[in-house]
Design a protein around this motif. Structure first.
Motif, mmCIF file in Angstrom:
data_model
loop_
_atom_site.group_PDB
_atom_site.id
_atom_site.type_symbol
_atom_site.label_atom_id
_atom_site.label_comp_id
_atom_site.label_asym_id
_atom_site.label_seq_id
_atom_site.Cartn_x
_atom_site.Cartn_y
_atom_site.Cartn_z
ATOM 1 N N LEU A 57 0.866 -1.095 -0.021
ATOM 2 C CA LEU A 57 -0.038 -0.035 -0.207
ATOM 3 C C LEU A 57 0.937 1.213 0.007
ATOM 4 O O LEU A 57 2.057 1.181 0.588
ATOM 5 C CB LEU A 57 -1.018 -0.051 1.446
ATOM 6 C CG LEU A 57 -1.783 -0.915 1.328
ATOM 7 C CD1 LEU A 57 -2.654 -0.962 2.734
ATOM 8 C CD2 LEU A 57 -2.997 -0.925 0.304
ATOM 9 N N PRO A 58 0.556 2.320 -0.860
ATOM 10 C CA PRO A 58 1.221 3.493 -0.522
ATOM 11 C C PRO A 58 1.256 4.046 1.041
ATOM 12 O O PRO A 58 0.239 3.616 1.724
ATOM 13 C CB PRO A 58 0.451 4.666 -1.455
ATOM 14 C CG PRO A 58 -0.882 3.798 -1.904
ATOM 15 C CD PRO A 58 -0.765 2.517 -1.363
ATOM 16 N N SER A 110 0.656 6.910 2.100
ATOM 17 C CA SER A 110 -0.688 7.688 2.575
ATOM 18 C C SER A 110 -1.713 6.708 2.890
ATOM 19 O O SER A 110 -2.530 7.422 3.809
ATOM 20 C CB SER A 110 -0.986 8.482 1.571
ATOM 21 O OG SER A 110 -1.234 7.901 0.186
ATOM 22 N N ALA A 111 -1.655 5.705 2.407
ATOM 23 C CA ALA A 111 -2.925 4.624 2.742
ATOM 24 C C ALA A 111 -2.897 3.788 4.054
ATOM 25 O O ALA A 111 -3.676 3.027 4.248
ATOM 26 C CB ALA A 111 -3.328 3.785 1.774
ATOM 27 N N HIS A 138 -8.040 -6.046 -1.204
ATOM 28 C CA HIS A 138 -9.155 -5.847 -1.951
ATOM 29 C C HIS A 138 -9.054 -4.639 -2.486
ATOM 30 O O HIS A 138 -8.374 -3.617 -2.190
ATOM 31 C CB HIS A 138 -10.496 -5.658 -0.859
ATOM 32 C CG HIS A 138 -11.802 -5.297 -1.503
ATOM 33 N ND1 HIS A 138 -12.473 -5.885 -2.266
ATOM 34 C CD2 HIS A 138 -12.261 -3.943 -1.418
ATOM 35 C CE1 HIS A 138 -13.670 -5.279 -2.670
ATOM 36 N NE2 HIS A 138 -13.633 -4.107 -2.219
ATOM 37 N N ASN A 139 -9.461 -4.556 -3.928
ATOM 38 C CA ASN A 139 -9.619 -3.395 -4.737
ATOM 39 C C ASN A 139 -10.698 -2.698 -4.686
ATOM 40 O O ASN A 139 -11.848 -3.007 -4.790
ATOM 41 C CB ASN A 139 -9.254 -4.054 -6.375
ATOM 42 C CG ASN A 139 -8.972 -2.845 -7.256
ATOM 43 O OD1 ASN A 139 -9.682 -1.905 -7.082
ATOM 44 N ND2 ASN A 139 -8.326 -3.323 -8.309
ATOM 45 N N ASP A 140 -10.461 -1.520 -4.065
ATOM 46 C CA ASP A 140 -11.597 -0.458 -3.782
ATOM 47 C C ASP A 140 -11.713 0.401 -4.627
ATOM 48 O O ASP A 140 -11.070 1.582 -4.426
ATOM 49 C CB ASP A 140 -11.713 -0.218 -2.237
ATOM 50 C CG ASP A 140 -13.034 0.474 -1.740
ATOM 51 O OD1 ASP A 140 -13.854 0.404 -2.479
ATOM 52 O OD2 ASP A 140 -12.847 1.066 -0.695
ATOM 53 N N TYR A 141 -12.344 0.424 -5.798
ATOM 54 C CA TYR A 141 -12.288 1.398 -7.095
ATOM 55 C C TYR A 141 -10.864 1.911 -7.099
ATOM 56 O O TYR A 141 -10.377 3.142 -7.144
ATOM 57 C CB TYR A 141 -13.021 2.634 -6.345
ATOM 58 C CG TYR A 141 -14.474 2.398 -6.027
ATOM 59 C CD1 TYR A 141 -15.407 1.982 -7.196
ATOM 60 C CD2 TYR A 141 -14.973 2.099 -4.804
ATOM 61 C CE1 TYR A 141 -16.726 1.375 -7.035
ATOM 62 C CE2 TYR A 141 -16.233 1.628 -4.574
ATOM 63 C CZ TYR A 141 -17.261 1.244 -5.694
ATOM 64 O OH TYR A 141 -18.413 1.055 -5.262
ATOM 65 N N GLY A 142 -10.068 0.858 -7.630
ATOM 66 C CA GLY A 142 -8.826 1.147 -8.190
ATOM 67 C C GLY A 142 -7.674 1.258 -6.877
ATOM 68 O O GLY A 142 -6.354 1.321 -7.261
ATOM 69 N N LYS A 143 -7.833 1.253 -5.824
ATOM 70 C CA LYS A 143 -7.304 1.384 -4.455
ATOM 71 C C LYS A 143 -6.980 0.077 -4.072
ATOM 72 O O LYS A 143 -8.164 -0.465 -3.513
ATOM 73 C CB LYS A 143 -7.726 2.304 -3.507
ATOM 74 C CG LYS A 143 -7.452 3.848 -3.956
ATOM 75 C CD LYS A 143 -8.219 4.820 -3.173
ATOM 76 C CE LYS A 143 -7.477 4.851 -1.802
ATOM 77 N NZ LYS A 143 -8.238 6.009 -0.862
ATOM 78 N N GLU A 144 -5.907 -0.535 -3.679
ATOM 79 C CA GLU A 144 -5.494 -1.788 -3.138
ATOM 80 C C GLU A 144 -5.700 -1.384 -1.553
ATOM 81 O O GLU A 144 -4.893 -0.710 -0.928
ATOM 82 C CB GLU A 144 -4.263 -2.428 -3.403
ATOM 83 C CG GLU A 144 -4.046 -2.634 -4.901
ATOM 84 C CD GLU A 144 -4.963 -3.796 -5.387
ATOM 85 O OE1 GLU A 144 -5.002 -4.731 -4.397
ATOM 86 O OE2 GLU A 144 -5.338 -3.640 -6.502
ATOM 87 N N VAL A 145 -6.518 -2.141 -0.897
ATOM 88 C CA VAL A 145 -6.813 -1.966 0.716
ATOM 89 C C VAL A 145 -6.725 -3.480 1.421
ATOM 90 O O VAL A 145 -7.119 -4.241 0.632
ATOM 91 C CB VAL A 145 -8.332 -1.078 0.874
ATOM 92 C CG1 VAL A 145 -7.972 0.323 0.230
ATOM 93 C CG2 VAL A 145 -9.583 -1.871 0.496
#
Length: 164
Positions: free
Chosen positions: A22-23, A25-26, A46-53
């Motif tokens: 994760l970046p 900032s996340a 999990h891919n949450d609208y283009g962000k990996e969380v």
């Protein structure tokens, strides 16, 4: 318990890798050195609208352990079935071979008895009482052998179907 800690280590390592991907900032994830327990949930990426969380799943460590144990048990049962079915079919095949050999032997005996009957018919010319009783006795033996052979043939056919 050793395998439980191995699963926990794998799950912890995958969670750590996910967090590292994760970046900066996340990252709102706190890493701990405490050990996991059976009730802990597995973390997922999990891919949450283009962000990996990283999210917590509904799968717990003890459920993973149960799944692994079930797969092991089923594998063992499959291997046992393979071994037992192989030995029973070879035993059935041996029985079929034995019955076939008995049938061949009885065929030979029937041929011998048939030749003896023919010899008696030729040699007797005009039949006497003793010859008639011998012929009747031989005919009875032939009929008995014929019935026994028919029964053996049916048994061999039944066993052949079962072996297949």
């Amino acid at each position: 318990m050793r395998s439980f800690s191995k699963i926990c280590s794998i799950v912890s390592a995958s969670t750590l890798l996910a967090a590292m991907m994760l970046p900066a900032s996340a990252m709102a994830l706190e890493l701990s050195t405490s050990s996991s327990s059976y009730g802990d949930k597995v973390s997922l990426i999990h891919n949450d609208y283009g962000k990996e969380v990283v999210i917590k799943s509904d799968i717990s460590i003890d459920e993973l352990q149960k799944i692994r144990d079930t797969v092991r048990d089923q594998s063992r049962q499959i291997e046992e079935l393979k071994r037992s079915s192989g030995s029973s079919s070879s035993a059935g095949s041996k029985e079929v071979d034995d019955l076939k050999n008995k049938l061949k032997e009885q065929d030979r005996q029937l041929e011998t008895l048939g030749r003896q009957v023919e010899d008696l018919k030729r040699n007797s010319g005009s039949s006497s009482n003793s010859n008639n009783s011998e012929i009747s006795s031989l005919k009875q033996k032939i009929n008995d052998q014929d019935r026994a052979m028919d029964q053996l043939k049916r048994t061999v056919e039944d066993l052949s179907r079962k072996v297949k």
